[in-house]
Design a protein around this motif. Structure first.
Motif, PDB file in Angstrom:
ATOM      1  N   ILE A  88     -21.952  43.033  48.605  1.00  0.00           N
ATOM      2  CA  ILE A  88     -22.274  41.824  47.396  1.00  0.00           C
ATOM      3  C   ILE A  88     -21.807  40.790  48.381  1.00  0.00           C
ATOM      4  N   ALA A  89     -21.678  40.678  49.292  1.00  0.00           N
ATOM      5  CA  ALA A  89     -21.458  39.591  50.059  1.00  0.00           C
ATOM      6  C   ALA A  89     -22.831  38.419  50.430  1.00  0.00           C
ATOM      7  N   ARG A  90     -23.968  39.944  51.176  1.00  0.00           N
ATOM      8  CA  ARG A  90     -24.825  39.359  51.328  1.00  0.00           C
ATOM      9  C   ARG A  90     -26.123  39.328  50.520  1.00  0.00           C
ATOM     10  N   GLU A  91     -25.879  40.774  49.376  1.00  0.00           N
ATOM     11  CA  GLU A  91     -26.879  39.894  48.310  1.00  0.00           C
ATOM     12  C   GLU A  91     -26.727  39.893  47.333  1.00  0.00           C
ATOM     13  N   GLY A  92     -25.312  39.916  46.466  1.00  0.00           N
ATOM     14  CA  GLY A  92     -24.478  39.799  45.778  1.00  0.00           C
ATOM     15  C   GLY A  92     -24.985  40.974  44.513  1.00  0.00           C
ATOM     16  N   VAL A  93     -24.110  40.661  43.627  1.00  0.00           N
ATOM     17  CA  VAL A  93     -24.442  41.666  42.486  1.00  0.00           C
ATOM     18  C   VAL A  93     -25.937  42.503  41.972  1.00  0.00           C
ATOM     19  N   ILE A  94     -27.054  41.331  41.698  1.00  0.00           N
ATOM     20  CA  ILE A  94     -28.037  42.156  41.534  1.00  0.00           C
ATOM     21  C   ILE A  94     -29.160  42.725  42.045  1.00  0.00           C
ATOM     22  N   HIS A  95     -28.156  44.386  42.695  1.00  0.00           N
ATOM     23  CA  HIS A  95     -28.864  44.409  44.069  1.00  0.00           C
ATOM     24  C   HIS A  95     -29.368  46.191  43.711  1.00  0.00           C
ATOM     25  N   GLU A 103     -16.572  68.271  38.185  1.00  0.00           N
ATOM     26  CA  GLU A 103     -17.352  67.565  38.914  1.00  0.00           C
ATOM     27  C   GLU A 103     -17.836  66.284  37.750  1.00  0.00           C
ATOM     28  N   THR A 104     -18.195  65.561  37.402  1.00  0.00           N
ATOM     29  CA  THR A 104     -18.633  65.147  36.524  1.00  0.00           C
ATOM     30  C   THR A 104     -20.598  64.409  37.224  1.00  0.00           C
ATOM     31  N   THR A 105     -21.437  65.656  36.544  1.00  0.00           N
ATOM     32  CA  THR A 105     -22.693  66.122  36.928  1.00  0.00           C
ATOM     33  C   THR A 105     -23.668  64.604  37.561  1.00  0.00           C
ATOM     34  N   TRP A 106     -23.528  63.496  36.112  1.00  0.00           N
ATOM     35  CA  TRP A 106     -24.310  62.654  36.800  1.00  0.00           C
ATOM     36  C   TRP A 106     -23.927  61.606  36.049  1.00  0.00           C
ATOM     37  N   GLY A 107     -24.069  60.135  37.133  1.00  0.00           N
ATOM     38  CA  GLY A 107     -23.652  58.578  36.802  1.00  0.00           C
ATOM     39  C   GLY A 107     -25.077  58.238  36.229  1.00  0.00           C
ATOM     40  N   ILE A 108     -24.404  56.935  35.247  1.00  0.00           N
ATOM     41  CA  ILE A 108     -25.579  55.869  35.319  1.00  0.00           C
ATOM     42  C   ILE A 108     -24.366  54.665  35.576  1.00  0.00           C
ATOM     43  N   SER A 109     -25.650  53.715  36.121  1.00  0.00           N
ATOM     44  CA  SER A 109     -25.572  51.874  36.234  1.00  0.00           C
ATOM     45  C   SER A 109     -25.937  51.422  35.805  1.00  0.00           C
ATOM     46  N   THR A 110     -25.952  50.406  35.534  1.00  0.00           N
ATOM     47  CA  THR A 110     -26.543  48.763  35.275  1.00  0.00           C
ATOM     48  C   THR A 110     -26.115  47.551  36.065  1.00  0.00           C
ATOM     49  N   THR A 111     -27.074  47.105  36.376  1.00  0.00           N
ATOM     50  CA  THR A 111     -26.648  45.671  36.642  1.00  0.00           C
ATOM     51  C   THR A 111     -27.618  44.506  36.595  1.00  0.00           C
ATOM     52  N   GLY A 112     -27.300  43.361  36.065  1.00  0.00           N
ATOM     53  CA  GLY A 112     -28.275  42.288  36.272  1.00  0.00           C
ATOM     54  C   GLY A 112     -28.200  41.198  35.859  1.00  0.00           C
ATOM     55  N   VAL A 113     -29.876  41.005  35.260  1.00  0.00           N
ATOM     56  CA  VAL A 113     -29.225  38.611  35.218  1.00  0.00           C
ATOM     57  C   VAL A 113     -30.113  39.022  32.642  1.00  0.00           C
ATOM     58  N   ALA A 114     -29.215  39.298  32.034  1.00  0.00           N
ATOM     59  CA  ALA A 114     -29.061  39.007  30.473  1.00  0.00           C
ATOM     60  C   ALA A 114     -29.609  37.547  30.530  1.00  0.00           C
ATOM     61  N   GLY A 115     -29.371  36.373  31.405  1.00  0.00           N
ATOM     62  CA  GLY A 115     -29.082  35.259  30.643  1.00  0.00           C
ATOM     63  C   GLY A 115     -27.879  34.510  30.116  1.00  0.00           C
ATOM     64  N   PRO A 116     -28.038  33.357  29.874  1.00  0.00           N
ATOM     65  CA  PRO A 116     -29.054  32.369  29.343  1.00  0.00           C
ATOM     66  C   PRO A 116     -29.528  32.364  31.158  1.00  0.00           C
ATOM     67  N   ASP A 117     -28.810  31.679  31.987  1.00  0.00           N
ATOM     68  CA  ASP A 117     -29.135  31.752  33.330  1.00  0.00           C
ATOM     69  C   ASP A 117     -29.394  32.680  34.327  1.00  0.00           C
ATOM     70  N   LYS A 118     -29.766  32.295  35.858  1.00  0.00           N
ATOM     71  CA  LYS A 118     -29.876  32.820  36.826  1.00  0.00           C
ATOM     72  C   LYS A 118     -28.679  33.234  37.341  1.00  0.00           C
TER      73      LYS A 118
END
Length: 173
Positions: free
Chosen positions: A81-88, A109-124
């Motif tokens: 995270i320090a190197r790339e940020g959380v949108i990676h 054990e849970t079979t599958w994991g889903i994740s989402t990370t990104g920028v929805a805005g309004p700013d980068k």
């Protein structure tokens, strides 16, 4: 981005339809899913839970909007995270693995994991433009991520991300 994907056209397919199909496939396969969300802030969990029969396959999830939660709860590498940020792509992968881990039960054990990370805005964010999204899928055979550049309003980007995350998991089954 590692690779930009355009979502497949799904004319008339809503998040609810995708979730309903996903829940049926998971149920038929005797599999389960856990979720870790950032930019979608619960939209993926809510959509899965809205499908009839979700209680048989949906273990739960976490909204890790704040970076320390990604690190502490989901086990995302602080140095990454320090190197790339959380949108990676790698953050999405580690979040999906964390979702799988934290929703697993002692004897199941849970079979599958889903994740989402990104920028929805309004700013980068983290020097990533609005619409930059990564979806992680962790499963029995490993972990993958998918990168996207979605267009539209904040709400449209969140909705597109939730639908695409469910669709990607459905295709992984």
């Amino acid at each position: 981005m590692d690779s930009d994907f355009q979502p497949e056209p799904r004319i008339g397919e809503t998040a609810f339809h995708t979730a309903t199909d996903l829940v049926e496939k998971l149920r038929d396969a005797g599999q389960t899913v856990g979720v870790a969300e950032s930019l979608t802030a619960g939209a993926v969990c809510s959509t899965i839970a809205s499908a009839m029969g979700a209680s048989k396959v949906f273990r739960g999830g976490v909204v890790s909007y704040d970076t320390p939660l990604k690190e502490e709860l989901l086990g995302v590498d602080k140095e990454l995270i320090a190197r790339e940020g959380v949108i990676h792509a790698d953050v999405a992968k580690q979040m999906a693995e964390g979702a799988r881990r934290i929703t697993s039960l002692k004897d199941s054990e849970t079979t599958w994991g889903i994740s989402t990370t990104g920028v929805a805005g309004p700013d980068k964010q983290d020097d990533k433009p609005v619409g930059t999204v990564y979806i992680g899928i962790a499963g029995p055979n490993g972990t993958v991520s998918f990168g996207y550049k979605f267009e539209g309003t904040r709400e449209q980007i969140i909705e597109a991300t939730a639908v695409e995350a469910l669709h990607r998991l459905k295709k992984s089954l």
